[in-house]
Design a protein around this motif. Sequence first.
Motif, PDB file in Angstrom:
ATOM      1  N   SER A  46       0.835  -1.209   0.000  1.00  0.00           N
ATOM      2  CA  SER A  46       0.000   0.000   0.000  1.00  0.00           C
ATOM      3  C   SER A  46       0.868   1.256   0.000  1.00  0.00           C
ATOM      4  O   SER A  46       2.091   1.179   0.037  1.00  0.00           O
ATOM      5  CB  SER A  46      -0.863  -0.010   1.258  1.00  0.00           C
ATOM      6  OG  SER A  46      -0.019   0.079   2.396  1.00  0.00           O
ATOM      7  N   GLY A  47       0.242   2.409  -0.032  1.00  0.00           N
ATOM      8  CA  GLY A  47       0.933   3.689   0.124  1.00  0.00           C
ATOM      9  C   GLY A  47       2.016   3.907  -0.921  1.00  0.00           C
ATOM     10  O   GLY A  47       1.731   3.907  -2.118  1.00  0.00           O
ATOM     11  N   PRO A  48       3.277   4.037  -0.485  1.00  0.00           N
ATOM     12  CA  PRO A  48       4.350   4.333  -1.443  1.00  0.00           C
ATOM     13  C   PRO A  48       4.550   3.209  -2.451  1.00  0.00           C
ATOM     14  O   PRO A  48       4.935   3.470  -3.599  1.00  0.00           O
ATOM     15  CB  PRO A  48       5.581   4.508  -0.560  1.00  0.00           C
ATOM     16  CG  PRO A  48       5.246   3.821   0.729  1.00  0.00           C
ATOM     17  CD  PRO A  48       3.768   3.979   0.898  1.00  0.00           C
ATOM     18  N   GLY A  49       4.297   1.977  -2.035  1.00  0.00           N
ATOM     19  CA  GLY A  49       4.418   0.858  -2.978  1.00  0.00           C
ATOM     20  C   GLY A  49       3.479   1.077  -4.141  1.00  0.00           C
ATOM     21  O   GLY A  49       3.835   0.917  -5.309  1.00  0.00           O
ATOM     22  N   ALA A  50       2.266   1.476  -3.811  1.00  0.00           N
ATOM     23  CA  ALA A  50       1.253   1.703  -4.840  1.00  0.00           C
ATOM     24  C   ALA A  50       1.562   2.944  -5.666  1.00  0.00           C
ATOM     25  O   ALA A  50       1.472   2.923  -6.899  1.00  0.00           O
ATOM     26  CB  ALA A  50      -0.114   1.840  -4.174  1.00  0.00           C
ATOM     27  N   THR A  51       1.942   4.028  -5.004  1.00  0.00           N
ATOM     28  CA  THR A  51       2.171   5.264  -5.776  1.00  0.00           C
ATOM     29  C   THR A  51       3.383   5.122  -6.691  1.00  0.00           C
ATOM     30  O   THR A  51       3.439   5.759  -7.740  1.00  0.00           O
ATOM     31  CB  THR A  51       2.325   6.504  -4.862  1.00  0.00           C
ATOM     32  OG1 THR A  51       3.355   6.251  -3.917  1.00  0.00           O
ATOM     33  CG2 THR A  51       1.032   6.829  -4.149  1.00  0.00           C
ATOM     34  N   ASN A  52       4.329   4.267  -6.318  1.00  0.00           N
ATOM     35  CA  ASN A  52       5.479   4.040  -7.208  1.00  0.00           C
ATOM     36  C   ASN A  52       5.081   3.334  -8.502  1.00  0.00           C
ATOM     37  O   ASN A  52       5.866   3.277  -9.446  1.00  0.00           O
ATOM     38  CB  ASN A  52       6.549   3.207  -6.490  1.00  0.00           C
ATOM     39  CG  ASN A  52       7.370   4.040  -5.521  1.00  0.00           C
ATOM     40  OD1 ASN A  52       7.353   5.265  -5.585  1.00  0.00           O
ATOM     41  ND2 ASN A  52       8.087   3.382  -4.634  1.00  0.00           N
ATOM     42  N   LEU A  53       3.881   2.799  -8.550  1.00  0.00           N
ATOM     43  CA  LEU A  53       3.427   2.120  -9.777  1.00  0.00           C
ATOM     44  C   LEU A  53       2.790   3.085 -10.771  1.00  0.00           C
ATOM     45  O   LEU A  53       2.534   2.722 -11.926  1.00  0.00           O
ATOM     46  CB  LEU A  53       2.374   1.055  -9.434  1.00  0.00           C
ATOM     47  CG  LEU A  53       2.810  -0.106  -8.566  1.00  0.00           C
ATOM     48  CD1 LEU A  53       1.607  -1.007  -8.279  1.00  0.00           C
ATOM     49  CD2 LEU A  53       3.901  -0.922  -9.257  1.00  0.00           C
TER      50      LEU A  53
END
Lengths: 162, 564
Positions: B78-85
């Motif tokens: 979630s969070g940064p993991g997702a926004t990095n996509l």
Amino acid sequence: MKEEFTLSVFTENSIGMLTRITNVFTRRHINLDSLTVSESEVKQVFKYTVVFKSTQEQIDKLIGQLERLVEVFKVFAHKNTEIIYQELALYKVKTDLLSNGAVEQIIRESQARILTVDREFIAIEKTGYIEEIESLFAKLSSFGILEFTRSGRVAINKAMIE
Amino acid sequence: MQQEKITGAQAVISALLCESVQTVFGYPGGAIMPIYDALYDKMDELNHILVRHEQGAIHAAQGFARVSGEVGVVFATSGPGATNLITGLADAYIDSTPVVCIIGQVTSKLLGTDAFQETDVIGISMPITKWNYQVTKASEIAPTIAKAFYLAKSGRPGPVVIDITKDAQFDQTTFDYKSCLNVRSYAPSPQPDLAGFIKAAELINKAKKPYLLIGQGIVLSKAEEELRQFVEKTGLPTASTLLGLGALPNNHANFCGMLGMHGDYAANVKTNECDVLIAIGMRFDDRVTGDVSRYAKQAKVIHIDIDAAELNKIIKAEVAIHADAKYALQTLMGLVEPKQHTHWLEEFRLGKDYEQTQLAKNKQLHDSTKIMMEDALKVLTELTGGEIVVVSDVGQHQMITARNYAYNKNNTNITSGGLGTMGFALPAAIGAKLGSPDQTVVAIAGDAGFQMNIQELGTIMQSDIGVKMIILNNSFLGMVRQWQQLFFEKRYSFTEMTNPNFVGIAQSYNIPGKKISEQTELREAIVELLEAPGAYLLEIIVEKEENVYPMIPTGASVSEVLLN
């Protein structure tokens, strides 16, 4: 030349659908004049009625991009002459104004109706075209309007089957 | 008998196995830990590639999808993991690449509370995904994954995001996987009427100067063979968009080059001379059309695309056919007459000769002992026959690769077209190698783009992925510098790069490499790169201020091609 269009967007009832629909307009920098959402004549199929000013050319592109959304069934665009449409407004004014015959006459002539009579205020309902709603607003203004709200457009097609 | 229950996380892994997924690119984190825990038991069935940054994961999944025609799969937290996509999702969306991203989310009770590592992934990714969905119940996991795969690969493909709350991953559910074959509000297979094809065929049969433009739609519908037969029957000169390269082999007699801003002279100019323009599986991107008010005005346009929203979006078509490219070509094949447009094709050849002569003059201005970018691509073509997978990054080297490498095989051209994402090549090449392990995969990047996802050298090291890398190093953000030179009076604002020792960096990751700067070293160095048993990095120091020509400046017409 820009003119007023009413789009009927038929969709699934899913979370986020409103954002998906409005994103298509936001991307093209289009400001909406009115938006109404409700379940349609088919259970679980929702109808978004969207009113805005545009050109036929842009409308065709918007329909394509809206219909591309996975949860959109179909989109229809209509000019005002092709639909039956109305808006609804509620006006709150002080109850003691009822003793003023002029206000009663305005309500009658505007084909508005009184929904509620409270000790302190009355609620008036008017269904019609935006111009009629605005005209009633103007007439009541001089007596003091405590609260006012107007719905988005609801519309049905003049053709027998959409 | 009561059906056995599994956790939502196990359902994710089982569903992927039911979809025949063999490779996943990902990066673990708090909100996706139950899925990684379930993966621990299935490591022998599902190959997980641990990347170094989530952007690397999604570009790798894109490379995998583009080379294999399968759906690329990504895990992120979630969070940064997702926004990095996000960059990769936007890239996959605009380039129609089938990718399914499975993202962990905070537990459903915490949704909307600004919990640790909570981001509104659905809201953020909505405009750049074909579909997205938040799962909050374990029982929804299997049907949602089935729907995601169906949507990602059917119709015009695209990326799909599934956001799964942590409680849904932990909860128990029964598991009964059914592939998704239909979504009631979605019609991916158009049913075009014959009338459009008949009209199109009449125009093609009567045309004196018909011209065929092809795009990635041919590749996505696996219609390369139908295209070749159609082109050979009709004798149509055929040019390709950037992403369509490889759909018709570059060495085919009817292939007339690439369209667009840095495309071929004749391919562009003839757009404004043809009488019938047939466009299949392409979307008239502004880099292809230049000024649309001066684009193919003399021609009757036939536009065939699987996405109805593309028809009449940019160029008004005389005949617009909403159809899959393969179906369209098969149908037209029965309606068109055999023809040979020898004289018309000859005009393209003359245009090509003119272009070659002009470009050769540009080359003479450079020191012949030094290496120009195009030299590397020409040698690469000679040594490989144009039959390896070439993954290019974004910028001057990308256009030079598209122009000079001969794509003679389908599904071998991988590049970021619509979004123009620097940093794409290295991770996409990793994915391409995993998607097609038997093919040689060469990533070609500039010195700047290579550094945008340079951390993925770690992925190559850890998973032992045999990706070949060529850095064409001019110590500049070359394409921006070219524009500064041509349109901003040579005011080189922040485009010069001070670069690290790339070969040294590769060596730190146990990847062998070499740096060259002389013309005499070029061939041998590329041979060494190709013959290396595994990953290899070749840094080629190229001319600092080489420009890409031909060029159609922004706002110009396709007839206004600059050659120097």
